[in-house]
Design an enzyme around this catalytic site. Structure first.
Site, PDB file in Angstrom:
ATOM      1  N   CYS A 298      59.594 -10.974  74.054  1.00  0.00           N
ATOM      2  CA  CYS A 298      60.653 -11.818  74.593  1.00  0.00           C
ATOM      3  C   CYS A 298      60.583 -11.812  76.115  1.00  0.00           C
ATOM      4  CB  CYS A 298      62.026 -11.333  74.119  1.00  0.00           C
ATOM      5  SG  CYS A 298      62.368  -9.642  74.657  1.00  0.00           S
TER       6      CYS A 298
ATOM      7  N   CYS B 289      60.448  -8.535  78.047  1.00  0.00           N
ATOM      8  CA  CYS B 289      59.132  -7.888  78.129  1.00  0.00           C
ATOM      9  C   CYS B 289      58.425  -8.333  79.411  1.00  0.00           C
ATOM     10  CB  CYS B 289      58.262  -8.257  76.927  1.00  0.00           C
ATOM     11  SG  CYS B 289      58.881  -7.641  75.350  1.00  0.00           S
TER      12      CYS B 289
ATOM     13  N   ASP C 132      54.484 -43.223  84.045  1.00  0.00           N
ATOM     14  CA  ASP C 132      53.195 -43.826  84.360  1.00  0.00           C
ATOM     15  C   ASP C 132      53.332 -45.326  84.090  1.00  0.00           C
ATOM     16  OD1 ASP C 132      50.336 -43.978  84.815  1.00  0.00           O
ATOM     17  OD2 ASP C 132      50.175 -44.331  82.667  1.00  0.00           O
TER      18      ASP C 132
ATOM     19  N   ASP D 247      50.646 -41.576  78.924  1.00  0.00           N
ATOM     20  CA  ASP D 247      49.877 -41.692  77.680  1.00  0.00           C
ATOM     21  C   ASP D 247      48.385 -41.460  77.873  1.00  0.00           C
ATOM     22  OD1 ASP D 247      49.267 -44.006  79.098  1.00  0.00           O
ATOM     23  OD2 ASP D 247      48.954 -45.176  77.284  1.00  0.00           O
TER      24      ASP D 247
ATOM     25  N   ASP E 135      47.098 -38.613  82.950  1.00  0.00           N
ATOM     26  CA  ASP E 135      48.491 -38.171  83.043  1.00  0.00           C
ATOM     27  C   ASP E 135      48.651 -36.704  82.643  1.00  0.00           C
ATOM     28  OD1 ASP E 135      49.242 -40.814  83.655  1.00  0.00           O
ATOM     29  OD2 ASP E 135      49.355 -41.318  81.528  1.00  0.00           O
TER      30      ASP E 135
END
Length: 724
Positions: free
Chosen positions: A13, A16, A420, A619, A623
């Protein structure tokens, strides 16, 4: 100063991470240390005159974790490692399920509800709960021990203490009482549910290496070079700077360089995101992994291996994905204070009842166990994962795939969204937008001639014109004497007439006058970001045809919704300012980043991150670094696999309205998590004093604990009824 990367295992977690970072920062010579829980990596900058790698690694090992120098393993190796981790968590979950379900059935259904008495029920439940407690739940004991050694507490401590209290009290009940009031099924079910959450985390973490692996597969394996005056096909890894490389039609460009002979158009969409192929001639740059379309050219290799554009993009993604997670788990922060306090209250309760008040040992034990049982982290442990599971499930039904709790936790705080342009705000495919007749020809005739000339071409602009003609059911003629004139356009013959189709330079080349009215129309169309072509015959200019990558139907509505939600919307593109501003105006966007190189997109994201949380919507492969750098990467489902793997959220319907919907879903889910946390802590905090005073026995405490969990789950399920 020296910088090293370490692979760390055994972290459970966020606390840690804190333990390791604090330990490293105390070492003399360490400038800074950043530990990433998701990638299980650490980056340490240190003064090598004061410190070495061995001492750094040993420091981590003393904290109870495994550490080693990170090797440049392949993406496939990393993928196998992740799969092994997921498989291990699956085995633990199914094992827990195998024992917990019968335990819950016997204790709750048969015994409590149906009042069916089973011989040796307590011993049967003991046998069912033991493998869950000590095999499936072993990692919680290890995590608790590591936290104890570092004088801290975490979620593992909550799970281990709570379930151990229920388990060992139940053992006491079975051995020394009539066997009534045991909690074996509670400990078994809780551990199994927490392991389910760990399994889901492991699956999400496994996506990290997928993006890198898919990018690596884009690189061509073979290159054609000229050596000793002959063409030779060699592995791309053997290409050297200065080599003369030949690229033929349909081939991928192997490395980066500068063209010195030949002419072609190159599909650079995988790097630039732009759908229209780029014309290449002497002096232009050739980018590795892009696809040559229809010509042959020769170039000089300038960047190879790790220096190519593709390799740089891969490195940018690795760096961005390796950055420290912005979210620290609220439950872990709470547990750091809550658990020690609860344990102290339980011990104080036992001492008070047994030694100060002089009551029986069993009475003090029951009161202390009641405190631990009412404080058992069922509701606290379920508060976040149940809301996230319902939220992500609801999103999935709407085509919004959210790839982890972190995305939901971060998206509700977004201040900026960067879109974009190509393929995201626009359709990513050019279409014919304008037909302007300039002579005694109709629009239909103008389209028919242009489409007839272009029907043999594979260029996307030609495809747009031909598609429009087919849509209008135009009768196309067969063109002859087709000839491409680099940098100008094309000429072709329809029947006995010769036609010229291209830019103004092509008209001038064949002495065709473009009058003032036509020039005005051309400039107006170009101001709108459109690609303009002029059609002429041997005698005169016949008309103008404009093609553009038009915006999607939902782009403007999506932008408006985001602005109404108090979010600032930006557009980023490699296009020039004129084209970019034209598209932005159509979409209702006021802020534009234009003329941005692919490798610089992540830099613009970083700039905005100084002001607040940023989402990047895209997409294309170009990007991906920006998607990874952003606090939230939102990938369009129609985009490349790489963008989808890198993004935190994937919009499968390719509908931009799902961007504001996903943010709204995040806000709704986070509201549920806060409500769940309140109820979980409310029950615990309210119940602990009653348990300490002996007003709650473990059975009532267990019922209250169960009711707390039920209320949390019910509250999370209420998300399903909400509208996006």
């Amino acid at each position: 100063m020296k910088k090293i990367d370490l692979s760390i295992s055994g972290m459970h977690c966020q606390s840690c991470v804190t333990v390791i970072e604090r330990g490293l920062s105390k070492l003399d010579g360490v400038k800074d240390a950043v530990v990433n829980l998701t990638t299980e990596k650490a980056t340490v900058n240190f003064d090598e005159s004061k410190l070495d790698e061995t001492r750094i690694i040993n420091n981590i090992k003393k904290k109870g974790y495994e550490a080693s120098l990170s090797t440049k393993s392949s993406a496939d190796t990393e993928s196998k490692k992740r799969k092994a981790e997921v498989d291990h968590m699956k085995r633990l979950f199914y094992t827990g399920l195998f024992f917990a379900v019968p335990a819950l059935t016997i204790s709750m259904v048969l015994s409590m509800w149906l009042k069916i008495k089973i011989p040796y029920e307590g011993y049967i439940l003991w046998a069912l709960a033991t493998p869950v407690q000590f095999y499936v739940g072993a990692q919680f004991y290890r995590g608790m021990w590591a936290a104890l050694m570092n004088k801290s507490a975490n979620m593992d401590t909550l799970v281990a203490v709570g379930t151990s209290a229920a388990y060992f009290y139940s053992v006491y009940v079975v051995l020394f009482t009539n066997g009534m009031g045991q909690y074996f099924e509670a400990s078994a079910v809780l551990i199994t549910l927490v392991i389910l959450g760990k399994l889901l985390e492991s699956v999400a973490k496994g996506k990290t290496s997928e993006a890198i692996r898919k990018l690596m597969h884009l690189s061509p394996k073979i290159a054609t070079v000229i050596r000793n005056g002959k063409e030779q096909k060699i592995p791309v890894d053997d290409v050297k700077v200065g080599d003369i490389v030949i690229v033929k039609p349909g081939e991928k460009i192997p490395v980066d360089g500068t063209i010195f002979e030949g002419y072609s158009s190159v599909d650079e969409s995988m790097i630039t995101g732009e759908s229209i192929p780029i014309e290449k001639k002497k002096g232009n740059k050739a980018i590795g992994a892009t696809i040559n379309k229809n010509g042959t050219f020769t170039f000089k290799a300038e960047k190879i291996g790790k220096d190519t554009t593709l390799s740089q993009i891969i490195k940018l993604i690795e760096d961005a994905q390796g950055k420290k997670a912005p979210i620290q788990r609220f439950a872990d922060v709470v547990s750091a204070y809550f658990v020690p306090i609860v344990i102290l209250i339980a011990i104080s309760t036992f001492i008070t009842w047994t030694f100060i008040l002089g009551k029986e040992f069993s009475l003090g034990l029951i009161a202390a166990v009641s405190v631990l049982v009412i404080a058992c982290p069922c509701a606290l442990g379920l508060a976040t994962p149940t809301a996230i599971m319902v939220g992500t499930g609801k999103g999935a039904t709407k085509g919004i795939l959210i790839k982890g709790g972190d995305a939901l936790e971060t998206a509700h705080r977004l201040k900026y969204v960067i879109f974009d342009k190509t393929g995201t705000i626009t359709k990513g495919k050019p279409s014919l937008t304008d037909l302007v007749p300039l002579a005694s020809v109709s629009e239909i005739k103008l389209l028919e001639i242009a489409a007839s000339i272009e029907q043999g071409s594979e260029h996307p602009l030609a495809e747009a014109i031909v598609n429009k003609a087919k849509e209008k059911k135009s009768k196309l003629k067969k063109a002859t004497n087709f000839k491409a004139i680099p940098g100008h356009g094309i000429t072709a013959k329809l029947g006995k007439e010769i036609y010229y189709f291209g830019n103004e330079r092509l008209m001038a080349k064949y002495n065709l006058k473009v009058d003032r009215q036509a020039v005005t129309s051309i400039h107006e169309l170009e101001e709108q970001g459109k690609t303009v072509m002029v059609l002429g015959s041997r005698k005169k200019v016949l008309g103008i045809v404009a093609v553009a990558d038009t915006i999607k139907e939902t782009s403007r509505a999506a932008v408006t919704k985001l602005q109404n939600m108090g979010i600032f919307v930006y557009m980023i593109t490699g296009d020039n300012k004129r084209t970019a501003n034209a598209i932005a105006k159509q979409a209702g966007i006021n802020h534009v980043f234009a003329d941005v190189l692919p490798e610089d997109k992540a830099k613009y994201v970083k700039k905005l991150q100084r002001k607040g949380k940023v989402a990047m919507v895209g997409d294309g492969i170009n990007d991906s670094p920006a998607l990874a750098q952003a606090d939230i990467g939102i990938a369009m489902g129609s985009g490349t696999d790489v963008a989808m793997e890198t993004g935190n959220i994937v919009l499968m319907r390719n509908d931009l309205l799902d961007v504001p919907r996903s943010i709204k879903l995040s806000r709704m889910t986070m509201a549920k998590i806060r409500q769940n946390m309140f109820w979980a802590l409310f029950y615990n905090t309210l119940g602990i004093p009653f348990a300490a005073m002996g007003l709650l026995n473990p059975m009532i405490a267990g019922a209250a604990m169960a009711f707390s969990s039920v209320s949390v789950v019910a509250n999370s399920l209420h998300l399903k009824a909400k509208r996006l």
